[in-house]
Design a protein around this motif. Structure first.
Motif, PDB file in Angstrom:
ATOM      1  N   THR A  50       0.864  -1.176   0.000  1.00 28.29           N
ATOM      2  CA  THR A  50       0.000   0.000   0.000  1.00 28.29           C
ATOM      3  C   THR A  50       0.901   1.227   0.000  1.00 28.29           C
ATOM      4  OG1 THR A  50      -1.779  -1.099   1.208  1.00 28.29           O
ATOM      5  CG2 THR A  50      -1.752   1.305   1.251  1.00 28.29           C
ATOM      6  N   ILE A  51       0.570   2.188  -0.866  1.00 26.98           N
ATOM      7  CA  ILE A  51       1.351   3.415  -0.966  1.00 26.98           C
ATOM      8  C   ILE A  51       0.553   4.547  -0.338  1.00 26.98           C
ATOM      9  CG2 ILE A  51       2.695   4.901  -2.501  1.00 26.98           C
ATOM     10  CD1 ILE A  51       3.347   1.905  -2.756  1.00 26.98           C
ATOM     11  N   PHE A  52       1.163   5.241   0.621  1.00 27.64           N
ATOM     12  CA  PHE A  52       0.557   6.418   1.238  1.00 27.64           C
ATOM     13  C   PHE A  52       1.335   7.666   0.816  1.00 27.64           C
ATOM     14  CE2 PHE A  52      -0.618   3.029   4.251  1.00 27.64           C
ATOM     15  CZ  PHE A  52      -1.984   3.230   4.305  1.00 27.64           C
ATOM     16  N   ASN A  53       0.612   8.673   0.375  1.00 30.88           N
ATOM     17  CA  ASN A  53       1.206   9.978   0.058  1.00 30.88           C
ATOM     18  C   ASN A  53       2.386   9.881  -0.906  1.00 30.88           C
ATOM     19  OD1 ASN A  53      -0.597  11.285   1.814  1.00 30.88           O
ATOM     20  ND2 ASN A  53       0.699  10.762   3.554  1.00 30.88           N
ATOM     21  N   SER A  54       2.302   8.936  -1.825  1.00 27.86           N
ATOM     22  CA  SER A  54       3.287   8.757  -2.890  1.00 27.86           C
ATOM     23  C   SER A  54       4.654   8.292  -2.387  1.00 27.86           C
ATOM     24  CB  SER A  54       3.500  10.071  -3.678  1.00 27.86           C
ATOM     25  OG  SER A  54       2.292  10.607  -4.111  1.00 27.86           O
ATOM     26  N   VAL A  55       4.865   8.276  -1.075  1.00 26.04           N
ATOM     27  CA  VAL A  55       6.200   8.037  -0.531  1.00 26.04           C
ATOM     28  C   VAL A  55       6.258   6.776   0.324  1.00 26.04           C
ATOM     29  CG1 VAL A  55       8.044   8.978   0.897  1.00 26.04           C
ATOM     30  CG2 VAL A  55       6.687  10.519  -0.535  1.00 26.04           C
ATOM     31  N   ASN A 218      -3.935   6.756  -1.205  1.00 27.84           N
ATOM     32  CA  ASN A 218      -3.953   5.451  -0.546  1.00 27.84           C
ATOM     33  C   ASN A 218      -4.265   4.405  -1.612  1.00 27.84           C
ATOM     34  OD1 ASN A 218      -4.402   3.199   0.998  1.00 27.84           O
ATOM     35  ND2 ASN A 218      -5.707   4.213   2.501  1.00 27.84           N
ATOM     36  N   THR A 219      -3.224   3.765  -2.133  1.00 28.34           N
ATOM     37  CA  THR A 219      -3.385   2.904  -3.300  1.00 28.34           C
ATOM     38  C   THR A 219      -2.626   1.593  -3.115  1.00 28.34           C
ATOM     39  OG1 THR A 219      -3.399   4.914  -4.648  1.00 28.34           O
ATOM     40  CG2 THR A 219      -3.203   2.832  -5.820  1.00 28.34           C
ATOM     41  N   GLU A 220      -3.269   0.496  -3.550  1.00 26.21           N
ATOM     42  CA  GLU A 220      -2.610  -0.814  -3.520  1.00 26.21           C
ATOM     43  C   GLU A 220      -1.852  -1.040  -4.833  1.00 26.21           C
ATOM     44  OE1 GLU A 220      -4.072  -1.096   0.080  1.00 26.21           O
ATOM     45  OE2 GLU A 220      -5.528  -0.799  -1.491  1.00 26.21           O
ATOM     46  N   TYR A 221      -0.637  -1.528  -4.695  1.00 28.10           N
ATOM     47  CA  TYR A 221       0.183  -1.881  -5.858  1.00 28.10           C
ATOM     48  C   TYR A 221       0.668  -3.314  -5.716  1.00 28.10           C
ATOM     49  CZ  TYR A 221       0.747   2.808  -7.858  1.00 28.10           C
ATOM     50  OH  TYR A 221       0.525   4.032  -8.457  1.00 28.10           O
ATOM     51  N   TYR A 235       7.830  -5.829 -12.650  1.00 30.92           N
ATOM     52  CA  TYR A 235       7.233  -4.496 -12.797  1.00 30.92           C
ATOM     53  C   TYR A 235       6.090  -4.299 -11.799  1.00 30.92           C
ATOM     54  CZ  TYR A 235       4.110  -7.449 -15.610  1.00 30.92           C
ATOM     55  OH  TYR A 235       3.275  -8.457 -16.039  1.00 30.92           O
ATOM     56  N   SER A 236       5.787  -3.034 -11.536  1.00 32.19           N
ATOM     57  CA  SER A 236       4.724  -2.698 -10.590  1.00 32.19           C
ATOM     58  C   SER A 236       3.493  -2.187 -11.339  1.00 32.19           C
ATOM     59  CB  SER A 236       5.197  -1.624  -9.604  1.00 32.19           C
ATOM     60  OG  SER A 236       5.572  -0.439 -10.305  1.00 32.19           O
ATOM     61  N   GLY A 237       2.334  -2.365 -10.725  1.00 41.73           N
ATOM     62  CA  GLY A 237       1.092  -1.864 -11.302  1.00 41.73           C
ATOM     63  C   GLY A 237       0.023  -1.773 -10.227  1.00 41.73           C
ATOM     64  N   GLU A 238      -0.896  -0.836 -10.385  1.00 39.47           N
ATOM     65  CA  GLU A 238      -1.985  -0.695  -9.409  1.00 39.47           C
ATOM     66  C   GLU A 238      -2.846  -1.954  -9.406  1.00 39.47           C
ATOM     67  OE1 GLU A 238      -4.348   2.798  -9.060  1.00 39.47           O
ATOM     68  OE2 GLU A 238      -2.742   4.116  -9.781  1.00 39.47           O
ATOM     69  N   THR A 239      -3.322  -2.309  -8.213  1.00 36.87           N
ATOM     70  CA  THR A 239      -4.169  -3.486  -8.037  1.00 36.87           C
ATOM     71  C   THR A 239      -5.615  -3.041  -7.863  1.00 36.87           C
ATOM     72  OG1 THR A 239      -2.350  -4.603  -6.915  1.00 36.87           O
ATOM     73  CG2 THR A 239      -4.545  -5.553  -6.650  1.00 36.87           C
ATOM     74  N   GLY A 240      -6.535  -3.623  -8.610  1.00 31.14           N
ATOM     75  CA  GLY A 240      -7.946  -3.280  -8.468  1.00 31.14           C
ATOM     76  C   GLY A 240      -8.553  -4.008  -7.275  1.00 31.14           C
ATOM     77  N   GLY A 241      -9.152  -5.153  -7.520  1.00 30.96           N
ATOM     78  CA  GLY A 241      -9.749  -5.937  -6.439  1.00 30.96           C
ATOM     79  C   GLY A 241     -10.044  -7.337  -6.953  1.00 30.96           C
ATOM     80  N   ILE A 242     -10.714  -8.141  -6.129  1.00 33.14           N
ATOM     81  CA  ILE A 242     -10.980  -9.526  -6.508  1.00 33.14           C
ATOM     82  C   ILE A 242     -12.466  -9.840  -6.404  1.00 33.14           C
ATOM     83  CG2 ILE A 242      -8.685 -10.286  -5.791  1.00 33.14           C
ATOM     84  CD1 ILE A 242      -9.981 -11.512  -3.296  1.00 33.14           C
ATOM     85  N   ILE A 243     -12.855 -10.861  -7.157  1.00 37.73           N
ATOM     86  CA  ILE A 243     -14.208 -11.404  -7.058  1.00 37.73           C
ATOM     87  C   ILE A 243     -14.130 -12.631  -6.162  1.00 37.73           C
ATOM     88  CG2 ILE A 243     -16.110 -12.441  -8.347  1.00 37.73           C
ATOM     89  CD1 ILE A 243     -15.202 -10.851 -10.795  1.00 37.73           C
TER      90      ILE A 243
END
Length: 399
Positions: A50-55, A218-221, A235-243
């Protein structure tokens, strides 16, 4: 070859200090018979953050659970809560590859040298023959890969189609990064995150909480690993969610996480309502994101001019995005491979953690060109902790 190229001293000088790397010819790029089709291996998640405040990159991860919104009874007003929307702090070049660097530093195995560790006495002949093709590591972002892969179908001259990425080569490892991220701050730019809030919950048994402010900081990667011929792509990428109807007990049990059915969300204007939304021009970009992120489903909402989703959302399988389209997945993969090889050849002599090559796809000149930023500059993007780790964990000798 799918293109004509110039490298090294033979590169042509063109405008603004750029040198011509590759001329793009539509017939060659899109010729399906150029070579046998090949693909990426199925990407695997190697870490979630989880990324908070870009840092701040933390292991305090909360995977989101998909709940299909019932638009029929409650239209989704994506303007709600706009006055409390928390916009993302702009990323700097030093932060864009931070998730991948953190993974490499903390990984138990030495991911920078995939060739190390093969026991020739106990390995089969087949395994040893695979190892004879020396594997090469590339660290980057999903966005860099998708922006390269889409180029064969973005040949029309326009600023929208142009793209830039940066590359640094150190200890034999090729690193590629996007440009600095500057977010737009209009109301329309907030609609997608509000739509995501309407689709995802922290618990499979609880409806999404749409009353909290949407926080773009506040983003999951996820950090992914896949194979492309002789290359290990990390490589990194944003994570959406799961079913899922069941909550994951341990989000860091990656064996379980990699079995999950991931879903991403997208928005279109409702004027596309009468058409098959999978015919939309953005469909190729969505497919690339899904393909690189091992995403199996997509939830598409149609917003009207007032920012309201009034018609039912469409949940579709991502594999359907590529059926009967004018674009072909293997064309994109082949082009990515060719570009990576050419970038690597161009930077063959480079071994500096700060020197950065700037590559630009110029749709007006229909070429990929590059220029060099020597030493430590505003474009340098590797952090000092990673640089130290990279030097310690690689036995790099220039051949």
């Amino acid at each position: 070859m799918a293109f004509h190229h110039h490298t090294g001293n033979r590169a042509n000088n063109i405008d603004n200090g750029y040198k011509n790397l590759m001329n793009l010819r539509p017939y060659d790029l899109l010729n399906e018979k150029n070579s046998p089709a090949f693909y990426l291996s199925r990407p695997k998640i190697r870490a979630i953050y989880t990324i908070f405040n870009s840092v701040d990159i933390t292991d305090d991860v909360h995977i989101k659970y998909f709940h299909e919104p019932k638009v029929q009874s409650h239209p989704l007003d994506l303007n709600e809560g706009f006055e409390k929307f928390i916009f993302r702090t702009n990323y700097t070049s030093m932060q864009l590859l931070s998730k991948v660097q953190k993974y490499v530093i903390e990984a138990k195995e030495n991911v920078l040298q995939p060739n190390i560790g093969l026991n020739t006495k106990t390995s089969s002949v087949k395994e040893q023959s695979k190892q004879n093709i020396k594997r090469k590591v590339i660290l980057c972002q999903r966005g860099v890969l998708s922006s390269i892969m889409i180029i064969p179908y973005r040949l029309k001259a326009s600023n929208y189609n142009n793209t830039i990425f940066y590359a640094t080569k150190y200890c034999g490892i090729l690193h590629m990064s996007d440009t600095s991220w500057v977010d737009k701050r209009s109301k329309n730019d907030t609609y997608h995150l509000k739509f995501m809030q309407c689709c995802f919950s922290d618990d499979p048994d609880l409806e999404p909480n749409t009353n909290e402010p949407v926080d773009q900081n506040n983003t999951e990667y996820s950090v992914f690993h896949t194979l492309l011929k002789e290359y290990d792509l990390i490589y990194s990428g944003e994570t959406g969610g799961i079913i899922s109807e069941h909550k994951i007990d341990d989000v860091h049990d990656l064996n379980e996480v990699n079995k999950c059915r991931f879903i991403m969300t997208k928005l279109l204007w409702s004027r596309q309502r009468g058409e098959d939304v999978l015919n939309h021009p953005k469909c190729l970009h969505w497919w690339l994101q899904a393909y690189l992120g091992n995403v199996s489903d997509i939830c598409i909402g149609l917003k009207d001019n007032d920012g309201v989703v009034r018609s039912p959302v469409q949940v579709r399988a991502c594999k359907d995005l590529a059926i009967n389209r004018c674009w072909k997945p293997h064309i994109c993969v082949r082009f990515l491979y060719n570009v990576i090889k050419l970038v690597e050849e161009t930077m063959d002599h480079v071994n500096c953690p700060y020197t950065t090559y700037e590559f630009m796809y110029d749709s007006f000149q229909r070429c990929i060109k590059f220029k060099i930023h020597l030493g430590k500059t505003e474009h340098s993007f590797l952090n000092e902790e990673y640089i130290k780790h990279c030097k310690e964990r690689t036995s790099f000798e220039k051949e």
